[in-house]
Design a protein around this motif. Structure first.
Motif, PDB file in Angstrom:
ATOM      1  N   TRP A   1      -4.205   6.441   2.680  1.00 57.33           N
ATOM      2  CA  TRP A   1      -5.070   5.671   1.774  1.00 57.33           C
ATOM      3  C   TRP A   1      -6.515   6.170   1.867  1.00 57.33           C
ATOM      4  O   TRP A   1      -7.166   6.381   0.842  1.00 57.33           O
TER       5      TRP A   1
ATOM      6  N   SER B   1      -5.621  -5.309   4.559  1.00 61.55           N
ATOM      7  CA  SER B   1      -4.187  -5.334   4.854  1.00 61.55           C
ATOM      8  C   SER B   1      -3.917  -6.442   5.859  1.00 61.55           C
ATOM      9  O   SER B   1      -4.689  -6.641   6.804  1.00 61.55           O
TER      10      SER B   1
ATOM     11  N   TYR C   1       0.828  -1.205   0.000  1.00 59.27           N
ATOM     12  CA  TYR C   1       0.000   0.000   0.000  1.00 59.27           C
ATOM     13  C   TYR C   1       0.867   1.261   0.000  1.00 59.27           C
ATOM     14  O   TYR C   1       0.552   2.242  -0.684  1.00 59.27           O
TER      15      TYR C   1
END
Length: 547
Positions: free
Chosen positions: A333, A320, A298
């Motif tokens: 994010w 995740s 990420y």
């Protein structure tokens, strides 16, 4: 003790379904023309996937593979991996998936320990198999990453040098994967006792430096996947496309691809390797809704200089796992794409333990609630008594009955009996608040680099095998980009004339690339306890004091 209120329902469903294949067959019957897999632009519907699984079952059976036999899967993400994995399960054989970037030095022990006589590999790593075939390898099934593509696509790929290709000598023990798919009538599905028969063996790094074979029965594996499936009710059938870049030999990827995709008639877009532009282009082109990765991936996406060229607005849910999710990655994010990163917490031994709920905004630091089908409690690691608040997390299930394959010593360390159950010791220290688990710390001798778990003692063993090395100790040094870097402290023989570069090259020849030390520091001596044990903790403290 923690147990989700859907626990009993998951157990009932596990008893009914028996194996992970049951639900895939059901999806094939309901939605035969729905796309199950996409790989390098080629699509495979559910009917075709089942036909390929059954054809492979027939072909591998003709090679003499039968129920209970272990077969190593030494393949990258590809249709061949899934066809082999499910095809072996279908006849009761036991898949042993391993990383396709392992060297011959690393797979040697896994072959010896598992007793696998057959290896399914790509043509780019068959050389590593041939280098250790004396340990008992009787048959090798080889495939090219593009074998399942139409001939014209293969030709175009080869013309533009886009398809990795390895060479190998044909022999009486080497068989081509694509030819196995053309063998005769499909054999019948094996009779499986889901509570006793083994679904697969996954190898994980151990504190002894030797990989440990984690054994999952069909019932235990299936109960974890059903637990996730029931938790993720928001993921509907036929509505989602999942970009799969997490390696399929890893439990995280197997959990997610089955619970969110193959058990719900959704589509998996398989990525052979984690190229950032290819990942982003696939999300945009296929309007993918699901994605999973380790925190490092990420971060790499967020820092990619071309990320703004791609439209990722189709994404609905992202997960995740594999390491602690840094707060800044989560926040970046969410700010950039408007959706949170959900947590999946588990281990190879437990399949899955806890996840954040899709209907709730994840709380930073929390790995979510216990998945139905799993029971957890916190103990004092010294007394093994249950405690309130903070301590070591242990996990069980009605179906957790086995430890490590042919490794009673590590099984005794990693599993305990309590209250009529066998419990897995995670080695992770957690605390509970409002029914949610919060990660506190982890077993220090395991280094996490880009989501990989690396046993410090495995790297130490390779360093100490060098003729110029007297002693070596390895620790993880915190790094916000990759989790931890590997640092080795080495004591050389008095007259040795070697450099850090020489030792790194030695390691590179014997370890997967991600296990090679980033830093090597030479010392005159290493700190030891009164009984002569090297004190990694003291070395870690020294590094922290350096800042």
């Amino acid at each position: 003790m923690l147990k989700d209120n859907l626990h009993d329902k998951v157990l009932e469903m596990t008893e009914k379904e028996k194996t992970v294949l049951t639900k895939i067959y059901e999806m094939s019957e309901k939605y035969p023309d729905q796309t199950a897999l996409i790989f390098l632009g080629e699509k495979y519907n559910y009917k075709k996937l089942i036909k390929l699984i059954e054809s492979f079952s027939s072909g591998i059976s003709e090679l003499g593979v039968k129920k209970g036999d272990r077969v190593m899967l030494y393949l990258p993400n590809s249709p061949q991996f899934l066809i082999s994995y499910f095809g072996l399960m279908r006849i009761g054989a036991i898949p042993v998936p391993v990383s396709p970037i392992y060297t011959s030095n690393e797979i040697r022990y896994m072959l010896e320990n598992s007793g696998a006589k057959v290896v399914i590999c790509s043509d780019t790593n068959i050389g590593y198999v041939r280098a250790v075939e004396e340990v008992g390898v009787e048959k090798i099934v080889v495939t090219n990453v593009a074998d399942m593509l139409p001939k014209w696509k293969k030709i175009v790929g080869e013309l533009f040098d886009k398809i990795p290709k390895g060479s190998y000598e044909k022999s009486e023990k080497v068989f081509e994967f694509k030819k196995l798919l053309k063998k005769g009538e499909s054999v019948e599905e094996a009779e499986i006792d889901p509570k006793k028969d083994i679904a697969h063996i996954l190898y994980t790094g151990g504190t002894t430096g030797r990989p440990k074979g984690v054994v999952h029965t069909h019932a235990f594996l299936l109960s974890g996947i059903i637990g996730l499936r029931e938790t993720y009710k928001e993921i509907k059938e036929l509505e989602n496309k999942f970009v799969v870049v997490v390696p399929l030999f890893h439990m995280f990827a197997l959990d997610m691809i089955m619970s969110t995709t193959l058990h719900k008639a959704n589509t998996a877009i398989l990525m052979p390797k984690p190229n950032i532009d290819a990942i982003l282009a696939s999300i945009e082109y296929y309007e993918a809704t699901l994605f999973a990765g380790v925190p490092t991936l990420y971060r790499m996406i967020l820092e990619h200089d071309r990320v703004d060229y791609y439209d990722l607005s189709s994404l609905k849910f992202c997960w995740s796992a594999g390491d602690v999710l840094p707060a800044e990655v989560y926040k970046m994010w969410k700010e950039k794409f408007g959706i949170p990163l959900h947590q999946v917490y588990g281990s190879t031994e437990t399949v899955v333990i806890a996840v954040t709920r899709l209907s709730e905004e994840p709380k930073l630091g929390s790995v979510g609630k216990i998945v139905p089908g799993r029971i957890a409690k916190i103990i004092d690691p010294e007394t093994l008594e249950e405690v309130e608040g903070e301590g070591e997390l242990i996990v069980t299930s009605e179906y957790l009955t086995m430890g490590y394959w042919r490794n009673p010593e590590e099984t005794e360390k990693g599993f305990i009996e309590s209250g009529g159950y066998l419990w897995c010791r995670t080695g992770d220290f957690v605390k509970i608040y409002e029914d949610k688990l919060y990660f506190v710390d982890r077993r220090k001798d395991i280094i996490k680099y880009k989501g990989y778990r690396i046993a410090a003692s495995e790297v130490e063993a390779v360093l100490q095998s060098h003729p110029a090395v007297i002693a070596a100790s390895v620790i993880g040094v915190p790094d916000e980009r990759v989790g931890e870097r590997i640092k080795a402290f080495v004591v050389l023989k008095e007259d040795a004339r070697i450099t850090a570069h020489d030792l790194k090259r030695w390691c590179r020849e014997r370890l997967a690339p991600y296990k090679v030390p980033d830093y090597i520091e030479f010392r005159d001596f290493l700190p030891k306890s009164k009984v002569g044990k090297i004190l990694r903790r003291e070395l870690r403290d020294q590094e922290l004091r350096r800042g």
